[in-house]
Scaffold this motif. Structure first.
Motif, PDB file in Angstrom:
ATOM      1  N   HIS A 167     -33.522  -2.087   0.827  1.00 24.54           N
ATOM      2  CA  HIS A 167     -34.226  -2.929   1.792  1.00 24.54           C
ATOM      3  C   HIS A 167     -35.600  -2.361   2.079  1.00 24.54           C
ATOM      4  O   HIS A 167     -36.351  -2.907   2.862  1.00 24.54           O
ATOM      5  CB  HIS A 167     -33.441  -2.973   3.116  1.00 24.54           C
ATOM      6  N   SER A 186     -29.171  -9.772   3.881  1.00 22.85           N
ATOM      7  CA  SER A 186     -27.778  -9.379   4.058  1.00 22.85           C
ATOM      8  C   SER A 186     -26.852 -10.526   3.678  1.00 22.85           C
ATOM      9  O   SER A 186     -27.122 -11.683   3.996  1.00 22.85           O
ATOM     10  CB  SER A 186     -27.552  -8.982   5.516  1.00 22.85           C
ATOM     11  N   GLY A 187     -25.817 -10.212   2.937  1.00 25.45           N
ATOM     12  CA  GLY A 187     -24.859 -11.236   2.533  1.00 25.45           C
ATOM     13  C   GLY A 187     -25.268 -11.996   1.293  1.00 25.45           C
ATOM     14  O   GLY A 187     -24.600 -12.929   0.879  1.00 25.45           O
ATOM     15  N   ALA A 188     -26.361 -11.555   0.648  1.00 23.09           N
ATOM     16  CA  ALA A 188     -26.865 -12.274  -0.517  1.00 23.09           C
ATOM     17  C   ALA A 188     -25.978 -12.069  -1.735  1.00 23.09           C
ATOM     18  O   ALA A 188     -25.990 -12.887  -2.656  1.00 23.09           O
ATOM     19  CB  ALA A 188     -28.287 -11.803  -0.830  1.00 23.09           C
ATOM     20  N   GLY A 189     -25.227 -10.981  -1.736  1.00 22.82           N
ATOM     21  CA  GLY A 189     -24.357 -10.703  -2.889  1.00 22.82           C
ATOM     22  C   GLY A 189     -24.791  -9.504  -3.704  1.00 22.82           C
ATOM     23  O   GLY A 189     -24.302  -9.277  -4.799  1.00 22.82           O
ATOM     24  N   LYS A 190     -25.697  -8.688  -3.143  1.00 26.98           N
ATOM     25  CA  LYS A 190     -26.238  -7.539  -3.886  1.00 26.98           C
ATOM     26  C   LYS A 190     -25.145  -6.525  -4.204  1.00 26.98           C
ATOM     27  O   LYS A 190     -24.997  -6.078  -5.347  1.00 26.98           O
ATOM     28  CB  LYS A 190     -27.351  -6.858  -3.066  1.00 26.98           C
ATOM     29  N   SER A 191     -24.369  -6.160  -3.153  1.00 25.92           N
ATOM     30  CA  SER A 191     -23.306  -5.170  -3.375  1.00 25.92           C
ATOM     31  C   SER A 191     -22.261  -5.723  -4.335  1.00 25.92           C
ATOM     32  O   SER A 191     -21.724  -4.991  -5.166  1.00 25.92           O
ATOM     33  CB  SER A 191     -22.646  -4.798  -2.054  1.00 25.92           C
ATOM     34  N   THR A 192     -22.001  -7.009  -4.217  1.00 29.80           N
ATOM     35  CA  THR A 192     -21.020  -7.629  -5.112  1.00 29.80           C
ATOM     36  C   THR A 192     -21.471  -7.512  -6.558  1.00 29.80           C
ATOM     37  O   THR A 192     -20.686  -7.163  -7.438  1.00 29.80           O
ATOM     38  CB  THR A 192     -20.828  -9.100  -4.714  1.00 29.80           C
ATOM     39  N   GLU A 251     -28.207   0.885  -1.601  1.00 33.20           N
ATOM     40  CA  GLU A 251     -28.918   1.366  -0.421  1.00 33.20           C
ATOM     41  C   GLU A 251     -28.809   2.874  -0.249  1.00 33.20           C
ATOM     42  O   GLU A 251     -28.368   3.368   0.784  1.00 33.20           O
ATOM     43  CB  GLU A 251     -28.393   0.653   0.833  1.00 33.20           C
ATOM     44  N   TYR A 264     -14.874 -14.947  -3.590  1.00 28.76           N
ATOM     45  CA  TYR A 264     -13.925 -14.265  -2.710  1.00 28.76           C
ATOM     46  C   TYR A 264     -13.089 -15.313  -1.998  1.00 28.76           C
ATOM     47  O   TYR A 264     -13.610 -16.353  -1.616  1.00 28.76           O
ATOM     48  CB  TYR A 264     -14.650 -13.443  -1.635  1.00 28.76           C
ATOM     49  N   ALA A 302     -19.922 -15.411  -3.830  1.00 29.41           N
ATOM     50  CA  ALA A 302     -20.831 -14.286  -3.614  1.00 29.41           C
ATOM     51  C   ALA A 302     -21.821 -14.147  -4.760  1.00 29.41           C
ATOM     52  O   ALA A 302     -22.958 -13.734  -4.573  1.00 29.41           O
ATOM     53  CB  ALA A 302     -20.030 -12.990  -3.440  1.00 29.41           C
TER      54      ALA A 302
HETATM   55  N1  LIG Z   1     -14.071  -8.333   0.036  1.00 28.41           N
HETATM   56  C1  LIG Z   1     -14.639  -9.471   0.418  1.00 28.41           C
HETATM   57  N2  LIG Z   1     -13.885 -10.536   0.778  1.00 28.41           N
HETATM   58  C2  LIG Z   1     -14.430 -11.697   1.146  1.00 28.41           C
HETATM   59  N3  LIG Z   1     -15.735 -11.893   1.181  1.00 28.41           N
HETATM   60  C3  LIG Z   1     -16.552 -10.887   0.834  1.00 28.41           C
HETATM   61  C4  LIG Z   1     -16.035  -9.637   0.434  1.00 28.41           C
HETATM   62  N4  LIG Z   1     -17.091  -8.803   0.131  1.00 28.41           N
HETATM   63  C5  LIG Z   1     -18.182  -9.532   0.346  1.00 28.41           C
HETATM   64  N5  LIG Z   1     -17.868 -10.791   0.749  1.00 28.41           N
HETATM   65  C6  LIG Z   1     -18.812 -11.855   1.029  1.00 28.41           C
HETATM   66  O1  LIG Z   1     -19.595 -12.005  -0.097  1.00 28.41           O
HETATM   67  C7  LIG Z   1     -20.942 -12.238   0.282  1.00 28.41           C
HETATM   68  C8  LIG Z   1     -21.821 -11.197  -0.362  1.00 28.41           C
HETATM   69  O2  LIG Z   1     -21.526  -9.934   0.150  1.00 28.41           O
HETATM   70  P1  LIG Z   1     -22.260  -8.633  -0.307  1.00 28.41           P
HETATM   71  O3  LIG Z   1     -21.584  -7.485   0.352  1.00 28.41           O
HETATM   72  O4  LIG Z   1     -22.347  -8.604  -1.763  1.00 28.41           O
HETATM   73  O5  LIG Z   1     -23.681  -8.821   0.319  1.00 28.41           O
HETATM   74  P2  LIG Z   1     -24.928  -7.823   0.340  1.00 28.41           P
HETATM   75  O6  LIG Z   1     -26.028  -8.539  -0.301  1.00 28.41           O
HETATM   76  O7  LIG Z   1     -24.555  -6.545  -0.227  1.00 28.41           O
HETATM   77  O8  LIG Z   1     -25.216  -7.694   1.892  1.00 28.41           O
HETATM   78  P3  LIG Z   1     -25.753  -6.430   2.698  1.00 28.41           P
HETATM   79  O9  LIG Z   1     -27.200  -6.356   2.465  1.00 28.41           O
HETATM   80  O10 LIG Z   1     -25.428  -6.767   4.107  1.00 28.41           O
HETATM   81  O11 LIG Z   1     -25.015  -5.248   2.193  1.00 28.41           O
HETATM   82  C9  LIG Z   1     -20.979 -12.202   1.790  1.00 28.41           C
HETATM   83  O12 LIG Z   1     -20.958 -13.484   2.300  1.00 28.41           O
HETATM   84  C10 LIG Z   1     -19.729 -11.473   2.171  1.00 28.41           C
HETATM   85  O13 LIG Z   1     -19.253 -11.962   3.386  1.00 28.41           O
END
Ligand SMILES: Nc1ncnc2c1ncn2[C@@H]1O[C@H](COP(=O)(O)OP(=O)(O)OP(=O)(O)O)[C@@H](O)[C@H]1O
Ligand SMILES: [Mg+2]
Lengths: 403, 237
Positions: B211, B49-55, B178, B20, B29
């Motif tokens: 989680h 949180s922030g690990a990149g799961k949603s990505t 989630e 990103y 991510a």
């Molecule tokens: N659209 C975006 N633009 C910039 N950075 C992003 C974007 N979406 C996610 N990130 C970054 O990518 C990293 C992974 O985000 P992601 O949402 O995949 O985490 P996650 O594991 O789903 O966290 P959570 O458990 O909080 O949902 C994070 O550091 C987040 O800040």
């Protein structure tokens, strides 16, 4: 499954309010078109109704409607002598504004060439045509004078014997029909003192010339009533209307009249064109400008509402994209809402118009071709109004669902 | 070896990297992530949180293309970096089912309509869509609320409607981010068990970000992510 309608059900209040607003705007747009048509109808009403084939007016003028025209009443007799002329009538018309029962009474005084013309051609809504040479009138309903009312005009009382419906002059004032002599009496009515002064000055003028000095009778006459000295003050009429013998082409008669340099001749068609190009044209352009502005305003309002309605469901649109909906589904959702607002607004405008337009002070004429055209315009502005909403919806990314 | 080796995988994502932003604000991510989910398999994705799961989930869900890497779904190469090999929207409606944490449903459609719309946009005849929507809602225990708008349903009921919608087109892959976060643990567990059932009965691959460590026993496998790197967790059962 129709998404547009289901969404509207959820946002009914806002949708209804927008529709009402657009409907009111469209009603005004519709009404303005109707007022323009009404102006044309009013302006040409009399010319069409009296049915004269040719109009003889003061030389080099465009009277008697577009400007003042004065011709001698004897022109009537000259016109009658032309081969091919079936009838010639004098035309006397002027607008007066008098007070009646404490309210201003503004009307177009229309003289009928009595006795040849008793006004049998006037479409009567009640009562009868004129039957006496004096003191009778046929009034339009818009003047608010019921049958039997006696209206003081000049030094006389005129009784309303007949009523017309919607006979108004080009200014929208109701018409009242009198015999020509009554019409002129009303027009030329002056207070006694003014008459006395005029006679005295006339006597002084005549007395100052050798004509008066040599002819004592003339001097005496000049101090009398104007009507008794036709040679000094011929009765003036506005125009002479000529009817042609049936089946006769206007050409040769026109040529004859055209050779008379003291008058100008117009056909009925030309007379109507004079009215429309001169008197109605500015009003038409003004109304046209307003209509265009209102159409633009309606478009902007619709666009704003459609856009905010779209923004409100941008998340849902992203979700639809995410689960794979085609753009067609999303465009349809927005476009249908815009078209629905347009269509309902249009229907509302029409419905409200049926109540409102008859109450307008001037005639409003709503014609099917105009309605059809406006429907097309409404469809077009609905499409245009939905464009920014659609652009927004198409640009949203499906992963917007997650934010 | 089991039959799964010869059958195409539900997902096979190789060397996914997602970056990103750029320059100073660059966030990696996903860092060379490879993930495979077989058909009929239900897999949990864990991580802070922030690990990149949603990505990762949105990348394999074809709504957030990776910067690098390739994705096969059902044996078909669909994405190569951010270049689509198929029409992604068509592919999503035919083969993928999504459930998110919240706001999964279209608020102006009833529960049944929310399920039907997924089928209608996939050209399922209206009558058939209605029948299957009813069937799914009954199966998920919300049949009685079919005509209610989402606002009139509890969080758990809404999630079950969302699950019904995700399953409507018999997807080969179900992705859930989630899905039970808004639910109490009992309801949460029910939803997880539902995923397991769908995976095992319908042969869909299911990947669930969660989680909730208490219902991990429901899953065939867990994956753990940290700082954009994926590693295999211990087998849950
Ligand atoms: N659209 C975006 N633009 C910039 N950075 C992003 C974007 N979406 C996610 N990130 C970054 O990518 C990293 C992974 O985000 P992601 O949402 O995949 O985490 P996650 O594991 O789903 O966290 P959570 O458990 O909080 O949902 C994070 O550091 C987040 O800040
Ligand atoms: Mg997340």
């Amino acid at each position: 499954m129709n998404l547009a309608v289901r969404d509207i059900r959820q946002n009914f209040g806002r949708f209804a309010l927008t529709t009402v607003g657009v409907g009111l705007l469209l009603m005004i747009v519709m009404g303005m078109g109707g007022i323009y048509r009404g102006l044309i109808a009013d302006a040409t009403l009399l010319v069409e109704a009296v049915g004269a084939d040719l109009w003889l007016v003061q030389g080099a003028t465009r009277g008697p409607f577009a400007e003042i025209s004065r011709v001698p009443a004897t022109l009537e007799d000259r016109a009658r002598s032309v081969p091919g002329v079936a009838a010639a009538r004098r035309f006397v018309s002027h607008t007066v504004q008098r007070a009646f029962r404490g309210r201003p009474l503004r009307m177009v005084v229309q003289g009928l060439a009595w006795p040849e013309d008793a006004g049998d051609w006037i479409p009567l809504a009640a009562g009868r045509a004129l039957r006496h040479a004096h003191y009778e009138m046929v009034a339009d309903r818009s003047l608010g004078l019921p049958l039997g009312t006696e209206v003081p005009l000049g030094k006389d009382l005129y009784r309303v014997v007949g009523l017309t419906q919607g006979m108004v002059g080009s200014g929208g004032d109701g018409m009242a029909f009198f015999t020509v002599s009554d019409a002129q009496a009303i027009q030329f009515d002056v207070p006694g003192e003014a008459t006395r002064l005029e006679r005295a000055s006339r006597r002084a003028r005549v007395g100052g010339r050798d004509l008066g000095r040599l002819n004592p009778l003339l001097l005496e006459r000049s101090a009398g009533a104007t009507a008794e000295i036709p040679a000094l003050g011929p009765p003036q009429v506005s125009a002479v209307m000529v009817s042609l013998q049936p089946g006769l082409a206007a050409g040769s008669v026109m040529d004859t009249f055209a050779a008379w340099t003291d008058v100008t001749v117009y056909t009925r068609r030309q007379q109507i064109d004079l009215l429309l190009s001169g008197m109605v044209d500015k009003a038409r352009r003004q109304l046209g400008l307003f209509r265009a502005l209102l159409v633009i305003i309606s478009t902007i309002i619709m666009a704003l509402i459609i856009y905010t309605l779209t923004l409100d469901k941008i998340h849902d649109i992203a979700l639809l994209k995410l689960i794979g909906a085609r753009n067609r589904v999303i465009i349809g959702l927005i476009l249908q809402q815009a078209l629905l607002i347009g269509a309902l607004g249009y229907g509302l405008a029409y419905w409200l118009g049926t109540f409102a337009f008859p109450r307008f002070p001037r005639r409003v004429v709503i014609e099917p071709p105009d309605l059809l055209l406006l429907a097309g315009v409404v469809a077009a502005i609905s499409v245009v109004a939905s464009l920014i909403g659609i652009a927004k919806a198409l640009s949203v990314e499906p992963n917007k669902v997650l934010s | 070896m089991s039959a799964r080796d010869t059958e195409p995988l539900a997902i096979e994502a190789l060397n996914l990297t997602k970056i990103y932003g750029s320059g100073n604000t660059e966030v990696v991510a996903l860092n060379d992530v490879t993930v495979r989910v077989a058909r009929g398999e239900v897999v949990a994705l864990l991580g802070p949180s922030g690990a990149g799961k949603s990505t990762l989930l949105t990348a394999v869900g074809l709504i957030n293309p990776p910067t690098r890497g390739r994705i096969w779904i059902g044996g078909e190469l669909v994405l190569e970096a951010d270049r689509a090999r198929v029409d992604l929207r068509v592919f999503r409606r035919r083969h993928l089912g999504f459930v998110f944490q919240k706001a999964n449903l279209i608020p102006f459609l009833s529960a049944e309509e929310n399920v039907r719309i997924a089928m209608e946009i996939n050209d399922v005849p209206a009558r058939e869509a209605r029948r299957r929507a009813r069937e799914l809602l009954d199966y998920l225990g919300v049949g009685a609320r079919a005509t209610n708008l989402p606002a009139m349903l509890s969080g758990g009921q809404q999630q079950r409607v969302a699950v019904a919608r995700a399953l409507a087109n018999r997807p080969s892959l179900v992705l859930a981010d989630e899905p039970t976060a808004a639910l109490d643990s009992q309801r949460g567990r029910q939803v997880m068990e539902l995923f397991r059932q769908v995976a095992h009965e319908q042969g869909a691959g299911v990947l669930v970000v969660t989680h909730d460590h208490r219902s991990l026993d429901v899953f065939d496998r867990t994956l753990e992510m940290e700082d954009g790197v994926l590693r295999e967790g211990q087998a849950a059962s």
